[in-house]
Design a protein around this motif. Structure first.
Motif, short mmCIF file in Angstrom:
data_model
loop_
_atom_site.label_atom_id
_atom_site.label_comp_id
_atom_site.label_asym_id
_atom_site.label_seq_id
_atom_site.Cartn_x
_atom_site.Cartn_y
_atom_site.Cartn_z
N ASN A 32 57.11 71.42 68.39
CA ASN A 32 57.02 71.76 66.95
C ASN A 32 58.37 71.71 66.41
O ASN A 32 58.71 71.18 65.40
CB ASN A 32 56.46 73.05 66.63
CG ASN A 32 54.79 72.87 66.81
OD1 ASN A 32 54.43 71.55 66.67
ND2 ASN A 32 54.16 74.07 67.24
N THR A 55 60.00 68.49 65.68
CA THR A 55 59.46 67.67 64.54
C THR A 55 60.52 67.30 63.54
O THR A 55 60.87 66.14 63.22
CB THR A 55 58.40 68.45 63.96
OG1 THR A 55 57.42 68.70 64.89
CG2 THR A 55 57.84 67.33 62.96
N LEU A 86 53.01 63.15 67.38
CA LEU A 86 54.19 63.17 66.41
C LEU A 86 54.79 61.91 66.37
O LEU A 86 55.20 61.55 65.20
CB LEU A 86 54.82 64.48 67.26
CG LEU A 86 56.01 65.31 66.49
CD1 LEU A 86 56.30 66.44 67.44
CD2 LEU A 86 57.17 64.53 66.10
N LEU A 125 51.47 68.35 61.74
CA LEU A 125 51.91 68.13 63.16
C LEU A 125 51.91 69.31 63.89
O LEU A 125 51.55 69.18 64.98
CB LEU A 125 53.13 67.30 63.29
CG LEU A 125 52.82 65.70 62.66
CD1 LEU A 125 54.63 65.37 62.39
CD2 LEU A 125 52.14 64.81 63.56
#
Lengths: 308, 281
Positions: B82, B85, B176, B233
């Protein structure tokens, strides 16, 4: 003349509601073929249909016996295309760009690299091949476009306005190069141009396009040998009555580089000119037989001949 | 310039069409992107979080009580991805904005499409560049982190019940990277300027984030989060790694639907824009 490399029959192609080709028929024979016509006549559309970029609305087109709409990749690998517009990859040297183009055409990388050097030497960019294409002049960019089209040794080379933007010397060199490709290297080519002299200098056969139709076609020699009797004429006196009478007698005329160029009717001879001049009270000060050039054939095909 | 007497050799070795035709496109585009020093700097930057996580794992293996503050388990990899991203967005702006835009500007698109290549080969070639860049910020460091964690703390990670971590890393990194790459490529295809495409991409991401923030504030509903691509995402990542959503759960179908629709929209843009003939109606 050999078997046609490309044949098209009743080919119609549209861009949405705008019809670009309206049922044209013709063929590209081995050797150099010229596609002649004003801008927007449909020349580039024909090339793009041949490459499989556009789908015909109707009619058929076959290249090397294959349908580009069905097997575009098989057709494209045998064709080298030099587009009219600028095309290069930013930041790439000419040698890397041409080698890359060869690789995209299916050449093994090593072969493509070695051949890119040969082809760049051939088009006259040997010394400049390690410079990025962004830094090239217009003439050099035209040459590198030709090199990328040649690198995979195509059976047919499509050259779309190859002399665009070139100065007279550059244009001469480019035409010499194209002539060399067609005559000494054994690669058939299609030269698409709106410049009559380019086509006349390089090509054996020509297709004249106008408003999406083939206005005239055939070997340049036969097109110009089937020409009408023409004379370059310079007059003393008021020409308008003379020209009107000639038109009534079935002749055509246009302003030439040196006075008037008069095209006689089928059964007329030079005596008609003298007789008409006498009747109209003008003097013929200069009379010289003239060959009907490709330009005349072209203008006649386009219906632009008579200027009266 | 001398031209006429240079030798021209015929090349007779034409073989069958290649099965994988997009690879030269990917290779050349990657080499052009990686030729920029600033971009290499950015690539180094995206590995900094990896080093930080590595230190975290090392500290917890040496000082187990630190695990209460810095928990090291399967969720670590979800958090890490995460976190990455934002960096994949940066990589996509600087590495992907010009991929198609530059070809449209310089006319190179004709060089590609007049060859024995389909439009699909071309898009695949360009997409692979972005996938490679984004994988280098997601899949590669995440798998490496997992491998190092296995080596440093087998008692924590070498368990059957944690065998899902590696497949989830692959799945999350792929989702992603694919979504971000597709959006960047589609925006690149909409412009002839790499700069404009880059700004547009950043604008879309930031703009959606702002709209999300405003709507979430007004409506006070967690569903508003799906308007932000980054949030979608993140929600998918949290779902895959079992991380609890803060501030109310969003049904998984929402972000999945948004991501699928986004990908489909991007493919439609690419289909419309990647053409050898521009038809102006």
């Amino acid at each position: 003349m050999g078997t046609p490399l490309v044949e098209f029959r009743e080919l119609a192609v549209s861009y949405g509601p705008l019809q670009a080709l309206g049922g044209v028929s013709g063929a590209f024979l081995p050797g150099a073929t010229g596609l002649l016509g004003p801008n927007g006549a449909g020349k580039t559309t024909l090339l793009k249909t041949l490459l499989g970029f556009l789908r015909p609305d109707s009619g058929s087109l076959r290249a090397f016996g294959l349908d580009p709409g069905v097997v575009p990749l098989e057709v494209r690998r045998r064709i080298g295309y030099m587009p009219e517009v600028d095309c290069h990859i930013g930041g790439m040297t000419a040698s890397a760009f041409v080698a890359f183009a060869g690789e995209l055409s299916g050449m093994p990388r090593d072969e493509a690299i070695s051949r890119s050097h040969e082809v760049l030497y051939y088009v006259g960019l040997g010394e400049a091949r390690y410079r990025t294409v962004d830094q090239y002049s217009t003439g050099m960019k035209q040459r590198v476009k030709l090199a990328q089209a040649l690198v995979h040794d195509p059976d047919l080379l499509l050259l779309d306005e190859p002399t665009n933007g070139l100065d007279p010397a550059g244009r001469d060199e480019m035409l010499d190069l194209i002539g060399d490709i067609a005559t000494r290297r054994g690669i058939s080519l299609v030269l698409c141009s709106h410049l009559l002299r380019d086509v006349e200098r390089v090509c054996d056969t020509v297709l004249v396009f106008n408003q999406g139709k083939v206005a005239a076609s055939g070997p340049i020699a036969s097109l110009t040998s089937a020409r009408r009797v023409a004379f370059d004429v310079r007059l003393r006196g008021e020409a308008s009555a003379f020209l009107t009478d000639l038109k009534d007698a079935g002749c055509d005329w246009r302003e030439g580089e040196d006075g008037l160029r008069v095209f006689l009717g089928p059964d007329a001879g030079p005596e008609l000119l003298f007789r008409t001049a006498r009747e109209c009270g003008v003097q013929i000060r200069h009379l010289r037989p003239a060959a009907e050039s490709l330009e005349d054939v072209f203008l006649r095909a386009l219906g632009h001949e008579v200027q009266a | 310039m001398p031209i006429y007497e240079q030798a021209y050799r015929r090349w007779e070795a034409r073989g069958p069409l290649r099965a994988v035709r997009f690879w030269p496109i990917t290779r050349e585009a990657l080499s052009l992107v990686l030729a920029k020093r600033a971009f290499i700097g950015l690539l180094v930057l995206v590995w900094i979080p990896f080093v930080v996580r590595l230190i975290q794992v090392y500290i917890v293996t040496r000082f187990p009580e630190a695990g209460r503050v810095l928990p090291v388990d399967g969720r670590l990899f979800g958090d890490f991805l995460n976190q990455q991203t934002g960096l994949t967005l940066l990589l996509s702006i600087f590495g992907g904005a010009g991929l198609i835009a530059n070809d449209l500007r310089t006319g190179a698109i004709l060089v590609y499409l007049s060859r024995p290549l389909t439009r699909r080969d071309y898009v695949l070639g360009k997409l692979s560049v972005l996938m490679a860049l984004n994988y280098s910020a997601t899949l590669l460091p995440a798998l490496l982190l997992y491998a190092v964690s296995l080596g440093l703390a087998p008692e924590l990670f070498l368990k059957w019940e944690l065998a899902w971590i590696a497949p989830m890393i692959v799945l999350h990194a792929t989702i992603l990277s694919l979504v971000v790459s597709l959006v960047a490529l589609a925006i690149s295809a909409l412009s002839r300027s790499a700069r404009v495409a880059g700004l547009a991409f950043a604008g879309v991401i930031v703009g959606l984030e702002i709209v999300r923030g405003v709507l979430e504030g007004i409506l006070d509903r967690p569903e508003a989060r799906v308007l932000s691509l980054q949030n979608d995402l993140r929600i998918i990542g949290n779902l895959l790694f079992g991380v609890a959503e803060t501030g109310g759960a969003v049904p998984a179908i929402y972000p999945i639907a948004v991501l699928v629709l986004t990908a489909a929209g991007c493919l439609a843009i690419l289909r419309a824009r990647v053409r050898a003939v521009e038809i102006v109606r």
